[in-house]
Design an enzyme around this catalytic site. Structure first.
Site, PDB file in Angstrom:
ATOM      1  N   GLU A 245       0.850  -1.192   0.000  1.00 30.39           N
ATOM      2  CA  GLU A 245       0.000   0.000   0.000  1.00 30.39           C
ATOM      3  C   GLU A 245       0.882   1.237   0.000  1.00 30.39           C
ATOM      4  O   GLU A 245       1.816   1.348   0.795  1.00 30.39           O
ATOM      5  CB  GLU A 245      -0.893   0.034   1.256  1.00 30.39           C
ATOM      6  CG  GLU A 245      -2.008  -1.005   1.277  1.00 30.39           C
ATOM      7  CD  GLU A 245      -3.260  -0.572   0.507  1.00 30.39           C
ATOM      8  OE1 GLU A 245      -3.275   0.569  -0.030  1.00 30.39           O
ATOM      9  OE2 GLU A 245      -4.197  -1.383   0.451  1.00 30.39           O
TER      10      GLU A 245
ATOM     11  N   HIS B 150      -3.972  -3.378  -8.213  1.00 36.32           N
ATOM     12  CA  HIS B 150      -5.291  -3.811  -7.732  1.00 36.32           C
ATOM     13  C   HIS B 150      -6.331  -3.602  -8.838  1.00 36.32           C
ATOM     14  O   HIS B 150      -7.266  -4.391  -8.995  1.00 36.32           O
ATOM     15  CB  HIS B 150      -5.656  -2.996  -6.472  1.00 36.32           C
ATOM     16  CG  HIS B 150      -6.658  -3.648  -5.582  1.00 36.32           C
ATOM     17  ND1 HIS B 150      -7.162  -3.041  -4.461  1.00 36.32           N
ATOM     18  CD2 HIS B 150      -7.254  -4.868  -5.641  1.00 36.32           C
ATOM     19  CE1 HIS B 150      -8.026  -3.862  -3.870  1.00 36.32           C
ATOM     20  NE2 HIS B 150      -8.099  -4.972  -4.572  1.00 36.32           N
TER      21      HIS B 150
ATOM     22  N   ASP C 140      -7.005   1.534  -7.937  1.00 35.68           N
ATOM     23  CA  ASP C 140      -5.637   1.753  -7.448  1.00 35.68           C
ATOM     24  C   ASP C 140      -4.664   0.728  -8.035  1.00 35.68           C
ATOM     25  O   ASP C 140      -5.078  -0.401  -8.309  1.00 35.68           O
ATOM     26  CB  ASP C 140      -5.609   1.707  -5.913  1.00 35.68           C
ATOM     27  CG  ASP C 140      -6.073   0.372  -5.321  1.00 35.68           C
ATOM     28  OD1 ASP C 140      -7.137  -0.124  -5.742  1.00 35.68           O
ATOM     29  OD2 ASP C 140      -5.363  -0.171  -4.454  1.00 35.68           O
TER      30      ASP C 140
HETATM   31 ZN   LIG Z   1      -6.156  -1.681  -3.309  1.00 33.28          ZN
END
Ligand SMILES: [Zn+2]
Length: 279
Positions: free
Chosen positions: A101, A172, A182
């Protein structure tokens, strides 16, 4: 960076900050790396969300805009980052992938001369890429990633790909295209993937044009065309840096030596086979 006992360590042997998340599953034998943005307001707020019991959200690594890294789940355990997803006949990519992330506000909408996130913070124009997502939808703003953040992500990704022999790096938005955007248009996936997967550390990533392509003196369509423009389809390039969709490249001559330096649109270049580039 290096991996020992499924934890990421800096080159000096220090482990990265470890903040264990309770949101995790069973054993993982990773095949892919999946990149995300947090759509959050800060590194600490995302860290606190992903380490809180009951949010059903986590990732193996969280990388801040200053390049700070936290590990939340060991790389041999399932983290909960991909949700409903599929890729190459596999479904539920959490069971097959490591998740990173990146602290980033995500999609933004114009608000006066600024751009506003879903959580109400405004971002200046120079931190925003305006683009349509590759999976469709309207043109909107996307917070750009910082250089320090991409450098840290690339080092971590390179170490992960090498250590686990990962087959590919995906977004993703590649494995859940109908519900996720994203890491989005501001993440230079092509060059990131080429740099992290199986290339020498010092070797710049090599690309080739897939069409006749203009080369300009700065990023954007208002950049002046250089005398070499347009480049022929199949011209070899080495990638120096990237800003949103624009790639700063060196044009390589028949011997693979650099000639002109300029900017091209990255949708029209693909990673070249290493042997083809040296011809
Ligand atoms: Zn994601």
């Amino acid at each position: 960076m290096q991996i020992r006992r499924h934890r990421l360590h800096y080159d000096n042997g220090e482990p990265v900050r470890y903040a264990e998340s309770p949101n995790r599953g069973g054993a993982l034998n990773p095949r892919f790396l999946i990149m995300h943005y947090t759509a959050g307001s800060s590194f600490e707020s995302s860290l606190s969300h992903m380490t809180r019991r009951g949010t059903s959200a986590s990732a193996h690594l969280l990388i801040g805009r200053d390049g700070a890294i936290a590990q939340l789940v060991p790389f041999n355990r399932v983290a909960w980052h991909a949700g409903r997803s599929r890729w190459q006949g596999l479904s539920g990519l959490n069971r097959h992938s490591i998740g990173i992330e990146l602290d980033n506000a995500g999609p933004l909408d114009r608000h006066g001369d600024q751009w506003r996130s879903w959580f109400g913070r405004d971002y200046p124009r120079d931190e925003v890429l305006v683009a349509r997502h590759k999976n469709g939808g309207r043109r909107r703003g996307w917070q750009t990633y910082s250089e320090a953040q991409i450098a840290a992500a690339l080092e971590a990704a390179t170490a992960l790909c090498r250590h686990y022999g990962l087959a590919d790096i995906l977004g993703h938005d590649d494995v859940a295209p109908e519900r996720k955007t994203d890491p989005g248009p501001a993440f230079a996936m092509e060059s990131f993937r080429a740099a992290a997967l199986g290339r020498g550390d010092e070797e710049p990533a090599r690309f080739e044009t897939i069409t006749r392509l203009n080369i300009r003196d700065r990023p954007g369509l208002d950049g002046a065309k250089l005398p070499d423009a347009p480049l022929a389809s199949g011209t070899f390039l080495s990638l120096l840096s990237q800003q949103g969709k624009w790639a700063m490249v060196e044009v390589l001559d028949a011997e693979g030596m650099p000639e002109t330096t300029g900017w091209v649109h990255s949708d029209y270049i693909i990673a070249a086979q290493p042997e083809a580039a040296t011809g």
